[in-house]
Write a protein that holds these residues in place. Structure first.
Motif, PDB file in Angstrom:
ATOM      1  N   MET A   1       0.856  -1.197   0.000  1.00 22.38           N
ATOM      2  CA  MET A   1       0.000   0.000   0.000  1.00 22.38           C
ATOM      3  C   MET A   1       0.886   1.239   0.000  1.00 22.38           C
TER       4      MET A   1
ATOM      5  N   ASN B   1      -8.570   1.099   6.006  1.00 19.03           N
ATOM      6  CA  ASN B   1      -7.174   0.764   5.694  1.00 19.03           C
ATOM      7  C   ASN B   1      -6.145   1.591   6.466  1.00 19.03           C
TER       8      ASN B   1
ATOM      9  N   ASP C   1      -5.050  -7.700   8.587  1.00 16.98           N
ATOM     10  CA  ASP C   1      -4.195  -8.630   7.844  1.00 16.98           C
ATOM     11  C   ASP C   1      -2.972  -9.043   8.664  1.00 16.98           C
TER      12      ASP C   1
ATOM     13  N   ASP D   1      -1.987  -6.496   3.091  1.00 10.44           N
ATOM     14  CA  ASP D   1      -3.176  -6.670   2.255  1.00 10.44           C
ATOM     15  C   ASP D   1      -4.088  -5.452   2.317  1.00 10.44           C
TER      16      ASP D   1
ATOM     17  N   GLU E   1      -5.678  -2.155   1.378  1.00  7.31           N
ATOM     18  CA  GLU E   1      -5.751  -1.535   0.043  1.00  7.31           C
ATOM     19  C   GLU E   1      -6.336  -0.150   0.141  1.00  7.31           C
ATOM     20  N   ARG E   2      -5.830   0.715  -0.726  1.00  4.01           N
ATOM     21  CA  ARG E   2      -6.344   2.078  -0.744  1.00  4.01           C
ATOM     22  C   ARG E   2      -7.816   2.094  -1.100  1.00  4.01           C
TER      23      ARG E   2
END
Ligand code: 6LW
Length: 499
Positions: free
Chosen positions: A1, A44, A241, A297, A299-300
């Motif tokens: 990321m 996130n 994650d 893991d 994510e944006r």
């Protein structure tokens, strides 16, 4: 990321985070602003969206005794057994308190007050025992057991002090794989700021300091090399994650030597790895504006771009808006924000004011105002740090004429640096912000007039002192008496240009 720091720009100090499944929530300090303790949501840790505030009722937020940069200090946000808890301190009235909610979007409970000195309380559950850990004062970090129902505290003991420097504060306690970690800040909340860690096999110590303390600091990092300074006051979090992160405060200093920061202390994010049972923040490297973290893991997500384009359509303002000391004397609806100006001016607490944080060094703000002031009345747009440090772009009446003025208040000095005739009708008041300058202007009858510019420097913490940052505000005042008519704002726009 890959993400950019700060992750929550503008005045958002002392961040604290919690996770529930794949939902993350963040709380920051709010001082004299109302409602108190802003809350943000993310999936996130990098992209945050405002969702409201914890302290929305006067009964939760007594600010009668507060001055600028007093009121609500550092919160800790935690989730336990189906309930969200925030513990914080009202340094002007009541001291430490806990509020709770089953939905972080509210309503939050009435406060349970805790009779203990100091600031920066943390809440930690060890099975059924609840610990409060806080900065007691000169003695350092104290801890006591808490009865959450009543707020009663057991005996308090000092558990840590001076791990790598002075002024140990901002404690957070965690249990990770059977080891108890105490994260603290030291060095004061400016360029000497640090995050330090200690660990124990018990929640109440004794704590062994990390041999690599501080685990995060930009002390000794010249602002010639990075504007990011004062990194400290962090909260650790394990993501869904399994990756670990530190959310912390930092500032962006500009303008040469010594630099200044006017946006306040902002919320930053960095990855954490565990080496020999100790957290290593960002691989031990400096914090940069862009960070790339491949091994996650997370994510944006579409990010709040922090633009406000407010047609004032609802019946209240959005979550990015705040008042000072109390929310009153305004109404919203049918495309109009009406501010009822009272006797107080921008130089006094109690002025009729609503604002949103300036979050970007480069930005524009624009407010459309319909107002026919009587002599002594004024309303407009302000860049506001505190009662003694602000700039105002106002519509007023002087010698019978409607005028647009720019007034600067810097400490003991006040000056009107622009004063122009203004035709009848709606007026657009405009500000352009760059890292070092604000430029003021107005538009009326289809023509645009440049008025004046002023340095951002004099609205900075380095000049004004305190713990907050600049707000872009709307205000009205009758200078000693109530305004006859409300000031009607029919549009407001805040737009980031870069960052
Ligand atoms: C806060 C303290 C601090 O209580 O500044 O950065 C104080 N550290 O922990 C006010 O935000």
């Amino acid at each position: 990321m890959q993400f950019s720091n700060p992750v929550v720009p503008g005045f958002h100090p002392d961040p604290s985070v919690c996770r529930v499944g794949e939902d993350y929530y963040l709380a920051t300090s709010s001082f004299e602003y109302t409602p108190g303790i802003p809350l943000y949501h993310s999936h996130n840790l990098a992209d945050w969206e405002p969702i409201g505030h914890c302290l929305t009722r006067p009964s939760q937020l007594p600010l009668e005794n507060a001055s600028a940069s007093e009121g609500i200090f550092a919160p800790t946000l935690r989730y336990h057994d189906g309930t969200y808890y925030v513990i914080s301190t009202n340094v002007s009235d009541g001291g430490h308190f806990v509020v709770s909610a089953t939905d972080p979007r509210g309503e939050w409970s009435e406060p349970t007050w805790i009779d203990a000195p100091g600031i920066d309380p943390d809440l930690f559950w060890d099975d059924d025992t609840v610990y409060v850990t806080y900065r007691e004062g000169e003695a350092g970090i104290a801890q006591a057991e808490l009865d959450l129902e009543t707020g009663a505290l057991g005996e308090s003991r000092v558990i840590a002090d001076r791990l790598a420097g002075d002024y140990t504060e901002a404690p957070h306690l965690y249990e990770i794989d059977g080891t108890y970690y105490l994260v603290v800040a030291e060095g004061g909340t400016h360029t000497g700021h640090m995050v330090c860690v200690a660990r124990s096999d018990r929640p109440d110590g004794p704590f062994e300091p990390c041999p690599d303390n501080p685990v995060l600091s930009h002390r000794g990092v010249s602002e010639m090399y990075t504007p990011i300074q004062a990194t400290g006051h962090g909260d650790l979090i394990e993501a869904h994650d399994g990756t670990w992160w530190l959310v912390f405060l930092g500032i962006r200093q500009f303008g040469g030597y010594p630099g200044w920061h006017h946006l306040g202390r902002e919320t930053f994010l960095a990855p954490v790895e565990w080496v020999d049972g100790w957290p290593v923040v960002n691989g031990g490297e400096r914090i940069t504006p862009e960070l790339s973290v491949p091994d996650t893991d997370l994510e944006r997500a579409p990010r709040a771009d922090w633009t406000t384009t407010d047609p004032f359509a609802g019946t209240d303002l959005g979550p990015e808006w705040n008042g000072r000391y109390a929310r009153e004397r305004y109404t919203v609806g049918d495309g109009v924000l009406s501010l009822e100006g009272g006797p107080e001016t921008l130089e006094e607490r109690g002025v009729t004011f609503v604002g949103r944080r300036q979050q970007h060094l480069e930005c524009t703000a624009r407010a459309r105002l319909e107002f026919d002031p009587r002599a002594g009345e004024e309303a407009g747009l302000t860049l506001f740090y505190d009662e003694r440090h602000h700039y105002a772009l106002a519509l007023t009446r002087r010698e019978g004429e409607r005028r647009v003025v720019v007034r600067l208040r810097i400490g003991d000095a006040t000056a009107v640096v622009a004063d122009r005739d203004c035709p009848a009708g709606a007026v657009d008041l405009t500000v352009e912000g760059t890292p070092e300058t604000y430029r003021f202007g107005f538009e009326a009858n289809g023509s645009r007039t440049s008025l004046a510019s002023a340095s951002t420097r004099y609205l900075s913490t380095e000049v004004a002192g305190g713990f907050t940052g600049v707000y872009v505000g709307l205000y009205a005042t009758g200078h000693g008496s109530d305004c006859e008519e409300p000031a009607r704002f029919t549009a407001f726009e805040y737009r980031p240009l870069a960052d």
